[in-house]
Design an enzyme around this catalytic site. Structure first.
Site, PDB file in Angstrom:
ATOM      1  CG  LEU A 185     -28.953   7.632   0.318  1.00  0.00           C
ATOM      2  CD1 LEU A 185     -29.705   7.292   1.583  1.00  0.00           C
ATOM      3  CD2 LEU A 185     -29.395   6.741  -0.827  1.00  0.00           C
TER       4      LEU A 185
ATOM      5  CG  PHE B 231     -25.917  24.549   5.495  1.00  0.00           C
ATOM      6  CD1 PHE B 231     -24.712  25.227   5.458  1.00  0.00           C
ATOM      7  CD2 PHE B 231     -27.068  25.209   5.113  1.00  0.00           C
ATOM      8  CE1 PHE B 231     -24.654  26.547   5.054  1.00  0.00           C
ATOM      9  CE2 PHE B 231     -27.019  26.530   4.709  1.00  0.00           C
ATOM     10  CZ  PHE B 231     -25.814  27.206   4.676  1.00  0.00           C
TER      11      PHE B 231
ATOM     12  CB  VAL C 195     -23.824  14.959   2.923  1.00  0.00           C
ATOM     13  CG1 VAL C 195     -23.039  14.600   4.172  1.00  0.00           C
ATOM     14  CG2 VAL C 195     -23.668  13.877   1.870  1.00  0.00           C
TER      15      VAL C 195
ATOM     16  CG  ASP D 117     -39.596  22.942   2.550  1.00  0.00           C
ATOM     17  OD1 ASP D 117     -40.168  23.554   1.613  1.00  0.00           O
ATOM     18  OD2 ASP D 117     -38.430  22.517   2.478  1.00  0.00           O
TER      19      ASP D 117
END
Length: 369
Positions: A36, A41, A43, A155
């Site tokens: 996806l 760092f 997955v 973020d």
């Protein structure tokens, strides 16, 4: 977060309640389909729980990054997800596994992907203002819940807002708490954290982070959702940072063609340099724009002619690859879930979307010069 939570000076929580399983992940889950998303760092892969047949997103996080042990960063992310367990608009944490090299977060799978895809879509696929109002209310409700727990996301951007479904348009889930911090009235937290286009002026100035830092990012986010343009994006990072520090925003009719004046007023209540003057999430939810509209809500903007650079993480977690970072800039991989392959349109110029960064105080001059 409760007062009993253990927190260090950087606002990172070191105590969690979730049991970390050490048995084999694949004994309980089957990985299905393609990845996806992928970052430096992390997955993310879709998986199916064998005992229930339910689909989840498994986020594989490396514990060592650039030669450093980053387990504490992952524990902080788990702690934030725990604190938001009752928040309906935050991605839910199902289980945690640990191996010698990785920690695996088994998360709710938001099948609709990132809202980024609609932000850069042509007219037929783009959000209507009515869509944005509904999604903005959900984003603000989710963020208000985080802020009540003294958590700042740091973020917030279209790549970190997922949809439970794209057609019909579903509900949102906030993801990627890798940069999140816990703030309170006792200890000040000062760090260079965030994604360049969405970062608040106080972050660049190495001033204390607060819940108002997220509210600036929400102002940028809503601007992007309504216009398909990134308000502060420059041809280089330094130009982007200068635009932010000077609050150089284009509110012209050309940019907001077909968008209501109440929507523009809403954004203006957030894109204020002084954090204390910005509307809070709770105040935003009472804004007239989100509580009724006196005129028809048109389809938004003209078709965009833009492209997205190679994704690096995203949906459920992928993000476009950024230009080579400065030697003094420590790039932090985020957890998201999938990005399109195009580039966010800037009011000023086209520029590849940047990934989140985390830095030290000494990079301040480089950021704003």
């Amino acid at each position: 977060m409760p007062d009993s939570v253990m927190m260090n000076r950087s606002g990172m929580v070191s105590k969690i309640h979730t049991r970390i399983r050490t048995d084999t992940f694949k004994s309980s889950y089957d990985l299905v389909g393609k990845e996806l998303g992928r970052g430096k760092f992390a997955v993310v892969k879709k998986c199916v729980e064998k005992s229930t047949g339910k689909e989840y997103a498994a986020k594989f996080l490396r514990k060592r990054r650039k030669g450093q042990d980053c387990r504490v960063d992952i524990i902080n992310e788990i702690a934030v997800l725990e604190s938001a367990e009752a928040n309906p608009f935050v991605v839910s944490l199902h289980e945690v596994y640990e191996t010698t090299s990785e920690i695996i977060l088994v998360l709710e799978c938001a099948a609709g992907g990132e809202i980024f895809n609609q932000c850069v879509a042509d007219n037929d696929e783009a959000f209507t203002e009515k869509d944005v109002i509904r999604l903005a209310r959900q984003i603000l409700t989710g963020v208000a819940g985080l802020h009540r727990n003294n958590v700042v996301h740091l973020d917030l951007k279209p790549q970190n807002i997922l949809l439970t479904s794209s057609r019909p348009l579903g509900d949102i889930r906030i993801v990627d708490f890798g940069l999140s911090r816990c703030v309170d009235s006792v200890e000040e937290v000062r760090e260079i954290l965030g994604t360049p286009e969405y970062v608040a002026p106080e972050v660049l100035n190495y001033e204390p982070i607060s819940t108002a830092t997220d509210m600036w990012s929400i102002g940028v986010l809503i601007y992007v959702m309504l216009t398909g343009a990134s308000p502060f994006l420059g041809e280089e990072k330094q130009e982007t940072f200068l635009n932010i520090s000077q609050v150089n925003v284009d509110y012209s009719q050309d940019v907001f063609d077909g968008v209501s004046s109440l929507a523009v007023d809403f954004i203006k209540s957030l894109l204020l340099k002084n954090p204390r003057k910005r509307a809070t999430a709770e105040e935003c939810l009472k804004h007239p724009w989100l509580n009724g509209h006196s005129s028809p809500l048109p389809h938004l903007r003209n078709p965009l002619r833009s492209s997205l650079d190679e994704p690096e993480t995203s949906p459920s977690e992928s993000e476009p690859e950024s230009p080579a970072p400065s030697p003094d800039l420590l790039i932090v991989a985020s957890y998201k879930t999938c990005s399109g392959q195009s580039e966010m349109k800037s009011v000023r110029a086209a520029f590849a979307f940047d990934e989140p960064f985390s830095g030290r105080p000494e990079i301040k001059q480089e950021l704003i010069c």
